[in-house]
Motif scaffolding. Structure first.
Motif, mmCIF file in Angstrom:
data_model
loop_
_atom_site.group_PDB
_atom_site.id
_atom_site.type_symbol
_atom_site.label_atom_id
_atom_site.label_comp_id
_atom_site.label_asym_id
_atom_site.label_seq_id
_atom_site.Cartn_x
_atom_site.Cartn_y
_atom_site.Cartn_z
ATOM 1 N N VAL A 1 49.787 100.739 125.929
ATOM 2 C CA VAL A 1 48.875 99.964 126.248
ATOM 3 C C VAL A 1 47.364 100.478 125.769
ATOM 4 O O VAL A 1 46.511 99.635 125.684
ATOM 5 N N ARG A 2 47.481 101.765 125.388
ATOM 6 C CA ARG A 2 46.146 102.133 124.723
ATOM 7 C C ARG A 2 45.625 101.378 123.524
ATOM 8 O O ARG A 2 44.577 101.424 122.989
ATOM 9 N N ARG A 3 46.801 100.897 122.707
ATOM 10 C CA ARG A 3 46.574 100.215 121.287
ATOM 11 C C ARG A 3 45.758 98.891 121.903
ATOM 12 O O ARG A 3 45.008 98.522 120.842
ATOM 13 N N LEU A 4 45.952 98.463 123.142
ATOM 14 C CA LEU A 4 45.107 97.166 123.267
ATOM 15 C C LEU A 4 43.631 97.447 123.589
ATOM 16 O O LEU A 4 42.969 96.684 123.680
ATOM 17 N N GLU A 5 43.516 98.818 123.804
ATOM 18 C CA GLU A 5 42.060 99.224 123.822
ATOM 19 C C GLU A 5 41.185 99.441 122.495
ATOM 20 O O GLU A 5 40.064 99.241 122.337
ATOM 21 N N GLU A 6 42.265 99.908 121.502
ATOM 22 C CA GLU A 6 41.704 99.979 120.083
ATOM 23 C C GLU A 6 41.628 98.754 119.380
ATOM 24 O O GLU A 6 40.476 98.417 118.570
ATOM 25 N N THR A 7 42.437 97.706 119.569
ATOM 26 C CA THR A 7 42.436 96.499 119.072
ATOM 27 C C THR A 7 42.729 95.550 120.308
ATOM 28 O O THR A 7 43.777 95.049 120.446
ATOM 29 N N PRO A 8 41.585 95.101 120.991
ATOM 30 C CA PRO A 8 41.676 94.081 121.798
ATOM 31 C C PRO A 8 42.739 92.967 121.856
ATOM 32 O O PRO A 8 42.610 92.268 120.718
ATOM 33 N N ALA A 9 43.501 92.383 122.906
ATOM 34 C CA ALA A 9 44.281 91.261 122.721
ATOM 35 C C ALA A 9 44.238 90.795 124.022
ATOM 36 O O ALA A 9 45.046 90.991 124.857
ATOM 37 N N PRO A 10 43.258 90.062 124.354
ATOM 38 C CA PRO A 10 43.226 89.633 125.781
ATOM 39 C C PRO A 10 44.301 88.956 126.301
ATOM 40 O O PRO A 10 44.521 89.161 127.580
ATOM 41 N N TRP A 11 44.956 88.162 125.709
ATOM 42 C CA TRP A 11 45.909 87.138 125.906
ATOM 43 C C TRP A 11 47.109 88.225 126.644
ATOM 44 O O TRP A 11 47.695 88.015 127.752
ATOM 45 N N VAL A 12 47.404 89.279 125.932
ATOM 46 C CA VAL A 12 48.518 90.059 126.029
ATOM 47 C C VAL A 12 48.135 90.980 127.308
ATOM 48 O O VAL A 12 48.956 91.393 128.059
ATOM 49 N N GLN A 13 46.829 91.390 127.326
ATOM 50 C CA GLN A 13 46.313 92.313 128.226
ATOM 51 C C GLN A 13 46.584 91.425 129.727
ATOM 52 O O GLN A 13 46.990 92.260 130.717
ATOM 53 N N ASP A 14 46.062 90.342 129.933
ATOM 54 C CA ASP A 14 46.419 89.625 131.052
ATOM 55 C C ASP A 14 47.876 89.459 131.447
ATOM 56 O O ASP A 14 48.266 89.450 132.533
ATOM 57 N N PHE A 15 48.732 89.293 130.152
ATOM 58 C CA PHE A 15 50.059 89.190 130.381
ATOM 59 C C PHE A 15 50.569 90.360 131.072
ATOM 60 O O PHE A 15 51.447 90.398 131.964
ATOM 61 N N PHE A 16 50.320 91.339 130.490
ATOM 62 C CA PHE A 16 50.683 92.773 131.180
ATOM 63 C C PHE A 16 50.530 92.864 132.752
ATOM 64 O O PHE A 16 51.010 93.833 133.342
ATOM 65 N N GLY A 17 49.494 92.183 133.166
ATOM 66 C CA GLY A 17 48.910 92.419 134.312
ATOM 67 C C GLY A 17 49.808 91.814 135.539
ATOM 68 O O GLY A 17 49.313 91.761 136.564
ATOM 69 N N THR A 18 50.677 91.195 135.153
ATOM 70 C CA THR A 18 51.866 90.453 136.167
ATOM 71 C C THR A 18 53.209 91.026 135.888
ATOM 72 O O THR A 18 53.861 90.768 134.666
ATOM 73 N N VAL A 19 53.825 91.560 136.797
ATOM 74 C CA VAL A 19 55.093 92.337 136.725
ATOM 75 C C VAL A 19 55.886 91.471 138.013
ATOM 76 O O VAL A 19 55.597 91.548 139.209
ATOM 77 N N PRO A 20 57.236 91.233 137.690
ATOM 78 C CA PRO A 20 57.932 91.035 136.315
ATOM 79 C C PRO A 20 57.438 90.003 135.161
ATOM 80 O O PRO A 20 58.152 90.063 134.172
ATOM 81 N N GLY A 21 56.421 89.322 135.448
ATOM 82 C CA GLY A 21 55.780 88.398 134.753
ATOM 83 C C GLY A 21 56.252 86.885 134.962
ATOM 84 O O GLY A 21 57.070 86.406 135.747
ATOM 85 N N ARG A 22 54.939 86.100 134.887
ATOM 86 C CA ARG A 22 54.966 84.813 135.353
ATOM 87 C C ARG A 22 55.430 83.843 133.818
ATOM 88 O O ARG A 22 56.208 83.043 134.066
ATOM 89 N N LYS A 23 54.844 84.198 132.897
ATOM 90 C CA LYS A 23 54.875 83.297 131.648
ATOM 91 C C LYS A 23 56.044 83.787 130.807
ATOM 92 O O LYS A 23 56.596 82.983 130.236
ATOM 93 N N ALA A 24 56.558 85.109 131.195
ATOM 94 C CA ALA A 24 57.891 85.166 130.660
ATOM 95 C C ALA A 24 58.422 86.594 131.399
ATOM 96 O O ALA A 24 57.590 87.118 132.178
ATOM 97 N N VAL A 25 59.711 86.987 131.417
ATOM 98 C CA VAL A 25 59.952 88.156 132.150
ATOM 99 C C VAL A 25 59.766 89.404 130.899
ATOM 100 O O VAL A 25 59.922 89.487 129.749
ATOM 101 N N LEU A 26 58.954 90.275 131.703
ATOM 102 C CA LEU A 26 58.488 91.524 130.915
ATOM 103 C C LEU A 26 59.371 92.689 131.218
ATOM 104 O O LEU A 26 59.130 93.202 132.316
ATOM 105 N N LEU A 27 59.982 93.114 130.073
ATOM 106 C CA LEU A 27 60.943 94.165 130.162
ATOM 107 C C LEU A 27 60.799 95.105 128.940
ATOM 108 O O LEU A 27 61.009 94.569 127.732
ATOM 109 N N ASN A 28 60.142 96.243 128.851
ATOM 110 C CA ASN A 28 59.673 97.040 129.979
ATOM 111 C C ASN A 28 58.051 96.812 130.102
ATOM 112 O O ASN A 28 57.628 96.499 129.321
#
Length: 488
Positions: free
Chosen positions: A249-276
């Motif tokens: 996750v810290r890599r998204l602070e170094e090189t921001p990727a807003p779409w991925v950051q938002d995607f990580f904000g829902t578990v287990p995932g809405r747009k796809a299942v996120l594992l891990n």
């Protein structure tokens, strides 16, 4: 299997360079920031264990991983949540507070051990518990190269490799089982392995992707800047059902990727299942220290809901570990301590200090290594000076960075003679060897996880920072190869 190891030592000069070349070509490598790669050395001398012992260590790791997740939930729901949250980066903390209550499944975790009379669990990895691919590359390549050198029948080789087990296959099955649990028994049609461009372990991710395709999945390695989609996880118009995250996750602070950051904000995932899903607090070493503490504080074990099997796993394998703070406590021999920091400062040979939230072994201080170059380099990088052990203990006890420190009783290890293979030849070295075992959390059934072994001239073993991978093979496989040699 001493006889087999002696044969390998005599023959390694003949097959060692080929072992190194093939393993490197398959992805046993570290990728530099500029995209170039350097080989990770592999040994001609494997670690040999009965298959039953490999399974036992995987079961032990499953209990420890489950217990750690439970303890994390308990701490985050209680008054001492800052013990864990305080060490996280701003984005890690935000995502933890938004999602962790919904984290019930982790497709893969990894417990790292030193082994003396039995495995001693040093810490648990849950952020990106890598090396499933590296371990398979090392073992598979070792078996193939040695078997061919020993004239083992080519048509029987695949069966021997399969008998040794595969962490890539176990990871694949855990991902499918986790997806099915989230999607009413359905199977994913597409899998994305999400990592940075030029990630240090991207060759491993590509190897895993190739294996997933062999297993029947439509899988691709994708990067944060490629992902988009209003309703789905999409890369260049292709939708992915399941995402395996190999991304700090810290890599998204170094090189921001807003779409991925938002995607990580829902578990287990809405747009796809996120594992891990992001699971930084599970890996914070304070959580692991609280497991050790729960052995003498029944209320702590009860609050986390630890089962008898989980408590026994902690009791049998976790060395005495505590959050490193001034104050009274219970020592490693069950004795009352007036002040924990004073006790640790007085016995440097017995303890190791570790920053609670860090990785790569950068903030690990062995008391008995005071005065060595490695100790001084780490201390100077952290504090700008080289303190004495007592001074380091005092500073570490109040250092808030990364959630402060934990202290752990040192596990004694004896360096082993191994033959490190590179394309240029074979070198005999005395290596400290660890053993890591994988486990899943929250699945109805554990896949057939195995392990991975690393070796280093340093007691602080880290694969990216140096050292090599030791092939892990079963006694059965070793016996077959030995018999082939004897038949020559």
């Amino acid at each position: 299997m001493q006889e087999f190891l002696e044969v390998l030592r005599r023959q390694a000069v003949h097959f060692g360079p080929e072992l190194a070349r093939t393993a490197y070509a398959r992805g046993l490598a570290v990728t530099q920031k500029d995209g170039t790669t350097r080989p990770i050395p592999v040994t001609a001398t494997p670690v040999i264990l009965d298959a039953a012992e490999i399974r036992r260590r995987a079961t032990l790791s499953a209990h420890l991983a489950s217990a750690t997740v439970k303890m994390t939930h308990a701490v985050l729901a209680g008054a001492q949540r800052e013990l864990v949250l305080g060490g996280l980066s701003p984005l890690e903390r935000e995502l933890t507070e938004r999602t962790f209550a919904n984290v019930t499944r982790l497709a893969t975790t990894r417990v790292d051990y030193f082994v003396d009379s039995r495995p001693r669990a040093l810490e648990l990895n849950a952020t990106i518990p890598a090396m499933q691919g590296y371990s398979d590359i090392a073992a598979r390549t070792f078996i193939e190269v040695v078997a061919r050198h020993f004239r083992y029948p080519e048509k029987a080789l695949h069966a021997v490799i399969a008998a040794n087990g595969s962490n890539a296959l176990a990871l694949y099955r855990s991902l499918l089982d986790g997806y099915a649990a989230e999607r009413d028994g359905k199977m994913p049609e597409t899998i994305a392995l999400l990592c940075r461009r030029n990630d240090a372990q991207i060759t491993e991710q590509r190897y895993l992707c190739e294996r997933f395709r062999e297993f029947g999945a439509d899988a691709d390695v994708v990067h944060p800047d490629e992902v988009s989609g209003d309703e789905y996880f999409e890369v260049r118009g292709k939708r992915y059902d399941l995402v395996y995250r190999h991304l700090f996750v810290r890599r998204l602070e170094e090189t921001p990727a807003p779409w991925v950051q938002d995607f990580f904000g829902t578990v287990p995932g809405r747009k796809a299942v996120l594992l891990n899903p992001p699971a930084s607090p599970v890996e914070v070493k304070t959580t692991f220290a609280l497991l050790s503490q729960a052995l003498v504080e029944p209320a702590l074990a009860e609050a986390a809901g630890l089962t008898p099997e989980e408590l026994e796993a902690v009791r049998s394998s976790v060395p005495w570990t505590r959050p490193f703070r001034h104050g009274p406590g219970v020592g490693p021999d069950g004795e009352h301590l007036e002040d924990l920091v004073a006790r640790v400062a007085a016995e440097p040979q017995r303890f190791v200090l570790k920053r609670a939230w860090d990785y790569g072994g950068r903030a690990v201080y062995l008391g008995r290594s005071v005065g060595t170059q490695a100790f001084e380099e780490r201390a100077r990088a952290a504090y700008g000076t080289v303190p004495t052990w007592a001074e380091l203990c005092e500073r570490a006890s109040t250092d808030p960075a990364g959630g402060g420190f934990v202290v752990q009783q040192v596990v004694e290890t004896t360096p082993e003679e191994h033959l490190l293979c590179e394309e240029s030849g074979v070198t005999s070295l005395r290596l400290h060897v660890d053993y890591s075992a994988y486990a899943s959390v929250g699945l109805a059934k554990q896949p057939a996880w195995g392990g991975v072994c690393r070796g280093s001239t340093s007691e602080i073993v880290n694969i990216v920072g140096g050292g090599g991978v030791l092939p892990l093979i079963t006694t059965e496989v070793a016996q077959k190869l030995l018999m082939a040699w004897k038949a020559l």
